[in-house]
Design a protein around this motif. Structure first.
Motif, PDB file in Angstrom:
ATOM      1  N   ILE A  68     -37.387 -29.494 -12.470  1.00  0.00           N
ATOM      2  CA  ILE A  68     -35.996 -29.919 -12.234  1.00  0.00           C
ATOM      3  C   ILE A  68     -35.036 -28.756 -12.453  1.00  0.00           C
ATOM      4  CG2 ILE A  68     -34.153 -31.476 -12.981  1.00  0.00           C
ATOM      5  CD1 ILE A  68     -36.315 -33.488 -13.774  1.00  0.00           C
ATOM      6  N   THR A  69     -35.241 -28.007 -13.525  1.00  0.00           N
ATOM      7  CA  THR A  69     -34.355 -26.873 -13.831  1.00  0.00           C
ATOM      8  C   THR A  69     -34.398 -25.827 -12.731  1.00  0.00           C
ATOM      9  OG1 THR A  69     -34.789 -27.253 -16.187  1.00  0.00           O
ATOM     10  CG2 THR A  69     -33.749 -25.175 -15.594  1.00  0.00           C
ATOM     11  N   ARG A  70     -35.571 -25.624 -12.144  1.00  0.00           N
ATOM     12  CA  ARG A  70     -35.724 -24.621 -11.090  1.00  0.00           C
ATOM     13  C   ARG A  70     -34.811 -24.926  -9.896  1.00  0.00           C
ATOM     14  NH1 ARG A  70     -41.704 -23.452  -9.876  1.00  0.00           N
ATOM     15  NH2 ARG A  70     -41.694 -25.704  -9.651  1.00  0.00           N
ATOM     16  N   LYS A  71     -34.533 -26.190  -9.653  1.00  0.00           N
ATOM     17  CA  LYS A  71     -33.705 -26.576  -8.506  1.00  0.00           C
ATOM     18  C   LYS A  71     -32.252 -26.100  -8.643  1.00  0.00           C
ATOM     19  CE  LYS A  71     -36.295 -30.531  -6.780  1.00  0.00           C
ATOM     20  NZ  LYS A  71     -36.493 -29.886  -5.471  1.00  0.00           N
ATOM     21  N   THR A  72     -31.859 -25.727  -9.855  1.00  0.00           N
ATOM     22  CA  THR A  72     -30.492 -25.240 -10.053  1.00  0.00           C
ATOM     23  C   THR A  72     -30.333 -23.785  -9.634  1.00  0.00           C
ATOM     24  OG1 THR A  72     -30.897 -24.475 -12.331  1.00  0.00           O
ATOM     25  CG2 THR A  72     -30.271 -26.793 -12.020  1.00  0.00           C
ATOM     26  N   GLY A  73     -31.456 -23.071  -9.426  1.00  0.00           N
ATOM     27  CA  GLY A  73     -31.403 -21.663  -9.040  1.00  0.00           C
ATOM     28  C   GLY A  73     -31.123 -20.720 -10.193  1.00  0.00           C
ATOM     29  N   VAL A  74     -31.157 -21.222 -11.420  1.00  0.00           N
ATOM     30  CA  VAL A  74     -30.792 -20.400 -12.566  1.00  0.00           C
ATOM     31  C   VAL A  74     -31.761 -19.244 -12.785  1.00  0.00           C
ATOM     32  CG1 VAL A  74     -32.033 -21.873 -14.232  1.00  0.00           C
ATOM     33  CG2 VAL A  74     -30.086 -20.475 -14.983  1.00  0.00           C
ATOM     34  N   PHE A  75     -33.047 -19.458 -12.466  1.00  0.00           N
ATOM     35  CA  PHE A  75     -34.026 -18.391 -12.698  1.00  0.00           C
ATOM     36  C   PHE A  75     -33.874 -17.259 -11.679  1.00  0.00           C
ATOM     37  CE2 PHE A  75     -35.969 -22.380 -14.252  1.00  0.00           C
ATOM     38  CZ  PHE A  75     -36.024 -22.052 -15.602  1.00  0.00           C
ATOM     39  N   THR A  76     -33.583 -17.616 -10.429  1.00  0.00           N
ATOM     40  CA  THR A  76     -33.308 -16.595  -9.408  1.00  0.00           C
ATOM     41  C   THR A  76     -32.042 -15.835  -9.766  1.00  0.00           C
ATOM     42  OG1 THR A  76     -34.322 -18.029  -7.738  1.00  0.00           O
ATOM     43  CG2 THR A  76     -32.969 -16.205  -6.943  1.00  0.00           C
ATOM     44  N   TYR A  77     -31.051 -16.550 -10.230  1.00  0.00           N
ATOM     45  CA  TYR A  77     -29.785 -15.937 -10.658  1.00  0.00           C
ATOM     46  C   TYR A  77     -30.038 -14.881 -11.732  1.00  0.00           C
ATOM     47  CZ  TYR A  77     -25.269 -15.554 -13.044  1.00  0.00           C
ATOM     48  OH  TYR A  77     -24.134 -15.070 -13.639  1.00  0.00           O
ATOM     49  N   ILE A  78     -30.848 -15.213 -12.728  1.00  0.00           N
ATOM     50  CA  ILE A  78     -31.127 -14.292 -13.832  1.00  0.00           C
ATOM     51  C   ILE A  78     -31.832 -13.030 -13.339  1.00  0.00           C
ATOM     52  CG2 ILE A  78     -32.483 -13.997 -15.948  1.00  0.00           C
ATOM     53  CD1 ILE A  78     -31.954 -16.982 -16.520  1.00  0.00           C
ATOM     54  N   ALA A  79     -32.827 -13.194 -12.442  1.00  0.00           N
ATOM     55  CA  ALA A  79     -33.590 -12.050 -11.952  1.00  0.00           C
ATOM     56  C   ALA A  79     -32.714 -11.088 -11.144  1.00  0.00           C
ATOM     57  CB  ALA A  79     -34.761 -12.533 -11.101  1.00  0.00           C
ATOM     58  N   ILE A  80     -31.877 -11.633 -10.264  1.00  0.00           N
ATOM     59  CA  ILE A  80     -30.991 -10.776  -9.462  1.00  0.00           C
ATOM     60  C   ILE A  80     -29.944 -10.119 -10.351  1.00  0.00           C
ATOM     61  CG2 ILE A  80     -29.294 -10.752  -7.595  1.00  0.00           C
ATOM     62  CD1 ILE A  80     -30.862 -13.022  -6.283  1.00  0.00           C
ATOM     63  N   TRP A  81     -29.433 -10.863 -11.320  1.00  0.00           N
ATOM     64  CA  TRP A  81     -28.466 -10.298 -12.272  1.00  0.00           C
ATOM     65  C   TRP A  81     -29.076  -9.113 -13.014  1.00  0.00           C
ATOM     66  CZ3 TRP A  81     -29.184 -10.190 -17.608  1.00  0.00           C
ATOM     67  CH2 TRP A  81     -28.090  -9.714 -18.354  1.00  0.00           C
ATOM     68  N   LEU A  82     -30.341  -9.263 -13.423  1.00  0.00           N
ATOM     69  CA  LEU A  82     -31.015  -8.168 -14.133  1.00  0.00           C
ATOM     70  C   LEU A  82     -31.161  -6.944 -13.241  1.00  0.00           C
ATOM     71  CD1 LEU A  82     -32.704  -6.979 -16.480  1.00  0.00           C
ATOM     72  CD2 LEU A  82     -34.700  -8.063 -15.435  1.00  0.00           C
ATOM     73  N   ALA A  83     -31.591  -7.158 -11.994  1.00  0.00           N
ATOM     74  CA  ALA A  83     -31.781  -6.043 -11.060  1.00  0.00           C
ATOM     75  C   ALA A  83     -30.473  -5.285 -10.838  1.00  0.00           C
ATOM     76  CB  ALA A  83     -32.332  -6.560  -9.735  1.00  0.00           C
ATOM     77  N   LYS A  84     -29.393  -6.027 -10.752  1.00  0.00           N
ATOM     78  CA  LYS A  84     -28.086  -5.388 -10.569  1.00  0.00           C
ATOM     79  C   LYS A  84     -27.637  -4.688 -11.849  1.00  0.00           C
ATOM     80  CE  LYS A  84     -24.872  -7.411  -8.193  1.00  0.00           C
ATOM     81  NZ  LYS A  84     -23.901  -8.423  -7.712  1.00  0.00           N
ATOM     82  N   LEU A  85     -27.977  -5.269 -12.987  1.00  0.00           N
ATOM     83  CA  LEU A  85     -27.590  -4.684 -14.274  1.00  0.00           C
ATOM     84  C   LEU A  85     -28.173  -3.280 -14.440  1.00  0.00           C
ATOM     85  CD1 LEU A  85     -26.210  -5.177 -17.068  1.00  0.00           C
ATOM     86  CD2 LEU A  85     -28.458  -5.964 -17.876  1.00  0.00           C
ATOM     87  N   VAL A  86     -29.436  -3.098 -14.016  1.00  0.00           N
ATOM     88  CA  VAL A  86     -30.091  -1.781 -14.138  1.00  0.00           C
ATOM     89  C   VAL A  86     -29.883  -0.944 -12.878  1.00  0.00           C
ATOM     90  CG1 VAL A  86     -31.816  -2.682 -15.738  1.00  0.00           C
ATOM     91  CG2 VAL A  86     -32.329  -2.665 -13.291  1.00  0.00           C
ATOM     92  N   LYS A  87     -29.040  -1.460 -11.959  1.00  0.00           N
ATOM     93  CA  LYS A  87     -28.686  -0.757 -10.716  1.00  0.00           C
ATOM     94  C   LYS A  87     -29.913  -0.385  -9.883  1.00  0.00           C
ATOM     95  CE  LYS A  87     -24.405   1.027 -12.689  1.00  0.00           C
ATOM     96  NZ  LYS A  87     -23.596   2.212 -13.035  1.00  0.00           N
ATOM     97  N   GLY A  88     -30.898  -1.259  -9.912  1.00  0.00           N
ATOM     98  CA  GLY A  88     -32.078  -1.081  -9.072  1.00  0.00           C
ATOM     99  C   GLY A  88     -33.006   0.026  -9.510  1.00  0.00           C
ATOM    100  N   LYS A  89     -32.793   0.615 -10.678  1.00  0.00           N
ATOM    101  CA  LYS A  89     -33.667   1.703 -11.147  1.00  0.00           C
ATOM    102  C   LYS A  89     -35.047   1.135 -11.471  1.00  0.00           C
ATOM    103  CE  LYS A  89     -29.825   4.410 -12.985  1.00  0.00           C
ATOM    104  NZ  LYS A  89     -29.179   4.984 -14.195  1.00  0.00           N
ATOM    105  N   PRO A  90     -36.098   1.731 -10.877  1.00  0.00           N
ATOM    106  CA  PRO A  90     -37.444   1.124 -10.945  1.00  0.00           C
ATOM    107  C   PRO A  90     -37.986   0.893 -12.357  1.00  0.00           C
ATOM    108  CG  PRO A  90     -37.370   2.812  -9.258  1.00  0.00           C
ATOM    109  CD  PRO A  90     -36.077   2.906  -9.989  1.00  0.00           C
ATOM    110  N   ILE A  91     -37.950   1.909 -13.221  1.00  0.00           N
ATOM    111  CA  ILE A  91     -38.519   1.761 -14.562  1.00  0.00           C
ATOM    112  C   ILE A  91     -37.710   0.768 -15.407  1.00  0.00           C
ATOM    113  CG2 ILE A  91     -39.036   2.924 -16.742  1.00  0.00           C
ATOM    114  CD1 ILE A  91     -41.089   3.564 -14.673  1.00  0.00           C
TER     115      ILE A  91
END
Length: 433
Positions: A68-91
């Motif tokens: 049920i929680t997955r349907k809110t998109g919160v987990f996708t939101y967190i992952a994209i937020w993290l990727a943007k936070l590190v500015k896409g740097k691989p390590i």
């Protein structure tokens, strides 16, 4: 004759489970039914004595909560937020994903966590044109390490917690979380060293594309978001307060799942949620308990306990450390769930041989089984799930290639666990009161 049948069915079922040529739930259930047909035990014994319905129900409840929680998109939101936070740097992205996966595995469970994060990571690595293997390897290793930290993080811990009532959610936080946190840091450093040449700076255009993504678009800001996160949080708080109110963990999880189903009924259909439950995993557990029940019925478990006691001469230190390493090695070869299911009654049997304090043995089994699952692609359920998701996206993980990284991690984990168990549990045990 019953002994031969029980052992033969167990071994043959194991071989088919390891081969992965037939659905493992089907294999386990077929083995259990065969034990019934051959009269090794009766159906009543299987239902009342051998199938651990508490474990099955707890897993079911957590699957409903997360579905049920997955349907809110919160987990996708967190992952994209993290990727943007590190500015896409691989390590930094790899390290961040490792921490996210470990936290998710500790609070939810590692199978559910990888189901949530792997599709998102595959999308991000495709967008940034990064090799997928380092990130999938990171998810597997950190999922199993994070799952070690709590009672609900890894199926073996759930099984141990259900078998030993005084080992509560808080107990696992106190005893397994510290070493899990230490190992998480060490493994992330190792991964950064191993893949520093593969994960170099990427095309700036790709980073620009990532930075332009709006993670908020993936978050469904509806009453369901507040309802699911609130009830999920209340459920976890209920786990923590278990020693205070003495309410069974399974009841807490089921109350959370049912409450969320009721309050979210207008936004999500119950039958659709039930379709997303990992029924294969649940029926695999049921069949597995039946297989191990056959060994218990014919006395194989008792004999195994006697053999370990004979090898270690009943010495607590030798028994705990042998159990740690045997658990770690075997869990990498044959999947930690069936191994733990077989070992729980063995440890319980030690009490009849005069061992009064079994806690060091339970922690040895938990650490060995959870951490040993990193050895191979079939060592833990989370590994199998990640491999399947990767195959579906034409990003297969080579079995041998995984072992080249997984085995060193397991050896390091077991060495550190040996030191931890010896100084925290065994050395005080040896000293006179």
């Amino acid at each position: 004759m019953s002994v031969t049948i029980a052992i033969a069915v167990f071994i043959i079922s194991y071989i088919f489970i390891m081969s992965e040529k037939i659905n493992r739930a089907l294999v386990a259930l077929a083995g259990g039914v065969l034990l019934l047909l051959t009269g090794v035990y009766q159906w009543e014994d299987a239902v009342t004595s051998y199938i651990d319905w508490n474990t099955v129900a707890l897993l079911f409840a957590m699957m409903v909560l997360v579905a049920i929680t997955r349907k809110t998109g919160v987990f996708t939101y967190i992952a994209i937020w993290l990727a943007k936070l590190v500015k896409g740097k691989p390590i930094p992205l790899m390290i961040g994903i490792g921490f996210l996966t470990a936290i998710g595995s500790a609070l939810l469970d590692n199978v559910t966590t990888v189901l949530l994060f792997v599709p998102v990571i595959l999308t991000l690595t495709n967008l940034l044109q990064l090799p997928t293997f380092p990130y999938l390897l990171t998810i597997i290793l950190t999922a199993n390490i994070g799952g070690t930290a709590t009672l609900i993080g890894d199926p073996p811990n759930i099984m141990i917690g259900q078998a030993v009532p005084h080992l509560t959610f808080l107990s696992f936080l106190q005893h397994t979380a510290p070493i899990a946190l230490l190992l998480l840091g060490l493994v992330l450093v190792l991964l950064s060293i191993w893949f520093r040449k593969q994960l170099k700076q990427i095309d700036s255009n790709r980073i620009d594309e990532l930075m332009q993504m709006k993670e908020s678009q993936y978050l469904k800001k509806s009453p369901l978001l507040f309802q699911s996160l609130s009830i999920l949080l209340l459920t976890i708080i209920g786990f923590l307060l278990h020693p205070v109110f003495h309410i069974d963990l399974t009841i807490i999880a089921l109350c959370g799942a049912i409450l969320l189903l009721i309050v979210s009924e207008k936004e999500v259909e119950t039958d659709k949620i039930f379709e997303q439950v990992e029924w294969v995993t649940l029926f695999f557990f049921i069949g597995l308990f039946m297989l191990v029940g056959g060994l218990e019925e014919v006395g194989v478990i008792d004999e195994l306990a006697r053999s370990i006691m004979w090898l270690t001469e009943g010495d607590m230190t030798n028994t705990a450390l042998l159990l740690l390493w045997v658990s770690g090695i075997f869990s990498g070869i044959i999947d930690n769930i069936p191994f733990v299911a077989a070992m729980i009654p063995v440890i319980e049997e030690f009490e009849t041989y005069g061992m009064t304090n079994l806690d060091p043995l339970w922690w040895s089994l938990a650490l060995g089984a959870c951490l040993g699952g990193n050895g191979t692609l079939i060592g833990a359920s989370a590994n199998v799930v990640v491999a399947g998701l990767a195959d579906a996206q034409n990003k297969p993980i080579a079995f041998v290639k995984f072992m080249l990284y997984g085995i060193p991690v397991v050896i390091l984990s077991l060495i550190i666990s040996t030191i931890y168990i010896y100084f925290r549990y065994l050395l005080p045990f040896q000293q006179p009161l």
